[in-house]
Design a protein around this motif. Sequence first.
Motif, PDB file in Angstrom:
ATOM      1  N   ALA A  20       0.826  -1.202   0.000  1.00 41.54           N
ATOM      2  CA  ALA A  20       0.000   0.000   0.000  1.00 41.54           C
ATOM      3  C   ALA A  20       0.862   1.255   0.000  1.00 41.54           C
ATOM      4  O   ALA A  20       0.502   2.271  -0.581  1.00 41.54           O
ATOM      5  CB  ALA A  20      -0.927   0.004   1.209  1.00 41.54           C
ATOM      6  N   GLN A  21       2.014   1.176   0.663  1.00 41.52           N
ATOM      7  CA  GLN A  21       2.865   2.363   0.731  1.00 41.52           C
ATOM      8  C   GLN A  21       3.639   2.573  -0.561  1.00 41.52           C
ATOM      9  O   GLN A  21       4.066   3.676  -0.850  1.00 41.52           O
ATOM     10  CB  GLN A  21       3.832   2.232   1.906  1.00 41.52           C
ATOM     11  CG  GLN A  21       3.146   2.365   3.247  1.00 41.52           C
ATOM     12  CD  GLN A  21       4.099   2.128   4.400  1.00 41.52           C
ATOM     13  OE1 GLN A  21       5.150   1.539   4.216  1.00 41.52           O
ATOM     14  NE2 GLN A  21       3.735   2.581   5.575  1.00 41.52           N
ATOM     15  N   ASN A  22       3.831   1.527  -1.339  1.00 38.03           N
ATOM     16  CA  ASN A  22       4.595   1.664  -2.577  1.00 38.03           C
ATOM     17  C   ASN A  22       3.753   2.190  -3.728  1.00 38.03           C
ATOM     18  O   ASN A  22       4.286   2.491  -4.776  1.00 38.03           O
ATOM     19  CB  ASN A  22       5.192   0.308  -2.973  1.00 38.03           C
ATOM     20  CG  ASN A  22       6.336  -0.068  -2.046  1.00 38.03           C
ATOM     21  OD1 ASN A  22       6.935   0.798  -1.433  1.00 38.03           O
ATOM     22  ND2 ASN A  22       6.627  -1.353  -1.943  1.00 38.03           N
ATOM     23  N   SER A  23       2.426   2.297  -3.552  1.00 37.62           N
ATOM     24  CA  SER A  23       1.589   2.787  -4.646  1.00 37.62           C
ATOM     25  C   SER A  23       1.825   4.276  -4.862  1.00 37.62           C
ATOM     26  O   SER A  23       2.321   4.982  -3.983  1.00 37.62           O
ATOM     27  CB  SER A  23       0.111   2.528  -4.344  1.00 37.62           C
ATOM     28  OG  SER A  23      -0.284   3.307  -3.251  1.00 37.62           O
ATOM     29  N   THR A  24       1.467   4.750  -6.022  1.00 35.50           N
ATOM     30  CA  THR A  24       1.735   6.141  -6.370  1.00 35.50           C
ATOM     31  C   THR A  24       0.843   7.114  -5.599  1.00 35.50           C
ATOM     32  O   THR A  24       1.182   8.262  -5.430  1.00 35.50           O
ATOM     33  CB  THR A  24       1.525   6.359  -7.876  1.00 35.50           C
ATOM     34  OG1 THR A  24       0.203   5.982  -8.198  1.00 35.50           O
ATOM     35  CG2 THR A  24       2.509   5.539  -8.673  1.00 35.50           C
ATOM     36  N   GLY A  26      -0.156   6.804  -2.430  1.00 34.44           N
ATOM     37  CA  GLY A  26       0.082   6.797  -0.996  1.00 34.44           C
ATOM     38  C   GLY A  26      -0.836   5.813  -0.297  1.00 34.44           C
ATOM     39  O   GLY A  26      -1.463   4.965  -0.931  1.00 34.44           O
ATOM     40  N   LYS A  27      -0.880   5.923   1.009  1.00 36.23           N
ATOM     41  CA  LYS A  27      -1.696   4.998   1.788  1.00 36.23           C
ATOM     42  C   LYS A  27      -3.187   5.202   1.495  1.00 36.23           C
ATOM     43  O   LYS A  27      -3.615   6.292   1.152  1.00 36.23           O
ATOM     44  CB  LYS A  27      -1.442   5.199   3.285  1.00 36.23           C
ATOM     45  CG  LYS A  27      -0.067   4.735   3.704  1.00 36.23           C
ATOM     46  CD  LYS A  27       0.066   4.720   5.196  1.00 36.23           C
ATOM     47  CE  LYS A  27       0.196   6.115   5.740  1.00 36.23           C
ATOM     48  NZ  LYS A  27       0.476   6.152   7.156  1.00 36.23           N
ATOM     49  N   ALA A  28      -3.948   4.159   1.692  1.00 35.92           N
ATOM     50  CA  ALA A  28      -5.381   4.237   1.405  1.00 35.92           C
ATOM     51  C   ALA A  28      -6.128   4.763   2.621  1.00 35.92           C
ATOM     52  O   ALA A  28      -6.969   4.085   3.192  1.00 35.92           O
ATOM     53  CB  ALA A  28      -5.900   2.868   1.002  1.00 35.92           C
ATOM     54  N   GLY A  29      -5.808   5.975   3.026  1.00 36.85           N
ATOM     55  CA  GLY A  29      -6.475   6.599   4.158  1.00 36.85           C
ATOM     56  C   GLY A  29      -7.310   7.774   3.691  1.00 36.85           C
ATOM     57  O   GLY A  29      -7.779   7.816   2.562  1.00 36.85           O
ATOM     58  N   LYS A  30      -7.462   8.756   4.583  1.00 37.38           N
ATOM     59  CA  LYS A  30      -8.249   9.940   4.239  1.00 37.38           C
ATOM     60  C   LYS A  30      -7.366  11.118   3.835  1.00 37.38           C
ATOM     61  O   LYS A  30      -7.873  12.187   3.559  1.00 37.38           O
ATOM     62  CB  LYS A  30      -9.111  10.355   5.432  1.00 37.38           C
ATOM     63  CG  LYS A  30     -10.199   9.361   5.768  1.00 37.38           C
ATOM     64  CD  LYS A  30     -11.117   9.896   6.814  1.00 37.38           C
ATOM     65  CE  LYS A  30     -10.439   9.915   8.170  1.00 37.38           C
ATOM     66  NZ  LYS A  30     -11.358  10.318   9.242  1.00 37.38           N
ATOM     67  N   GLY A  31      -6.071  10.923   3.830  1.00 37.13           N
ATOM     68  CA  GLY A  31      -5.141  12.029   3.655  1.00 37.13           C
ATOM     69  C   GLY A  31      -4.836  12.371   2.217  1.00 37.13           C
ATOM     70  O   GLY A  31      -5.675  12.243   1.320  1.00 37.13           O
ATOM     71  N   THR A  32      -3.589  12.783   1.996  1.00 38.80           N
ATOM     72  CA  THR A  32      -3.172  13.351   0.720  1.00 38.80           C
ATOM     73  C   THR A  32      -3.421  12.422  -0.454  1.00 38.80           C
ATOM     74  O   THR A  32      -3.887  12.851  -1.507  1.00 38.80           O
ATOM     75  CB  THR A  32      -1.684  13.713   0.783  1.00 38.80           C
ATOM     76  OG1 THR A  32      -1.459  14.513   1.935  1.00 38.80           O
ATOM     77  CG2 THR A  32      -1.244  14.466  -0.448  1.00 38.80           C
ATOM     78  N   GLY A  33      -3.127  11.149  -0.274  1.00 35.74           N
ATOM     79  CA  GLY A  33      -3.252  10.224  -1.382  1.00 35.74           C
ATOM     80  C   GLY A  33      -4.667  10.037  -1.873  1.00 35.74           C
ATOM     81  O   GLY A  33      -4.894   9.763  -3.050  1.00 35.74           O
ATOM     82  N   SER A  34      -5.648  10.193  -1.004  1.00 33.80           N
ATOM     83  CA  SER A  34      -7.029   9.946  -1.401  1.00 33.80           C
ATOM     84  C   SER A  34      -7.722  11.185  -1.951  1.00 33.80           C
ATOM     85  O   SER A  34      -8.839  11.093  -2.443  1.00 33.80           O
ATOM     86  CB  SER A  34      -7.830   9.419  -0.207  1.00 33.80           C
ATOM     87  OG  SER A  34      -7.881  10.387   0.800  1.00 33.80           O
TER      88      SER A  34
END
Length: 120
Positions: A20-24, A26-34
């Motif tokens: 999950a951390q290696n994806s472009t 970011g983590k599948a949370g509520k933060g920047t990546g989503s």
Amino acid sequence: PFPALPIVLFSWSLDAKSSAQNSTMGKAGKGTGSFGKRRNKSHSSCPRCGRRSLHLQKGVCSACGYPAARTRRYNWGYKAIRRKTTGTGRMRYMRHLPRRFKNGFREGTQAVSKKASGSD
């Protein structure tokens, strides 16, 4: 009588680099990546209060309760009541009431000229 069940051993690894951390994104949370996935609007502007609180599928405003006849208000939101109460808008009708009450709600009359009744 019973068949032998296979024994399965699980190995848990606590590596710092997970998939999950290696994806472009970011983590599948509520933060920047989503934030890149947020492109659907659930609320539109309300015709009564003008805020972007009208739920498109429900058709109900989360701020004022439109299309209900009564405006939505709760006593646990006393600061929200203070923002929306009488006197915070134009008051096109009510702002003239104190003066009309003082004069007895007279209508259709002409005010007496003060120049004619003055002294010489």
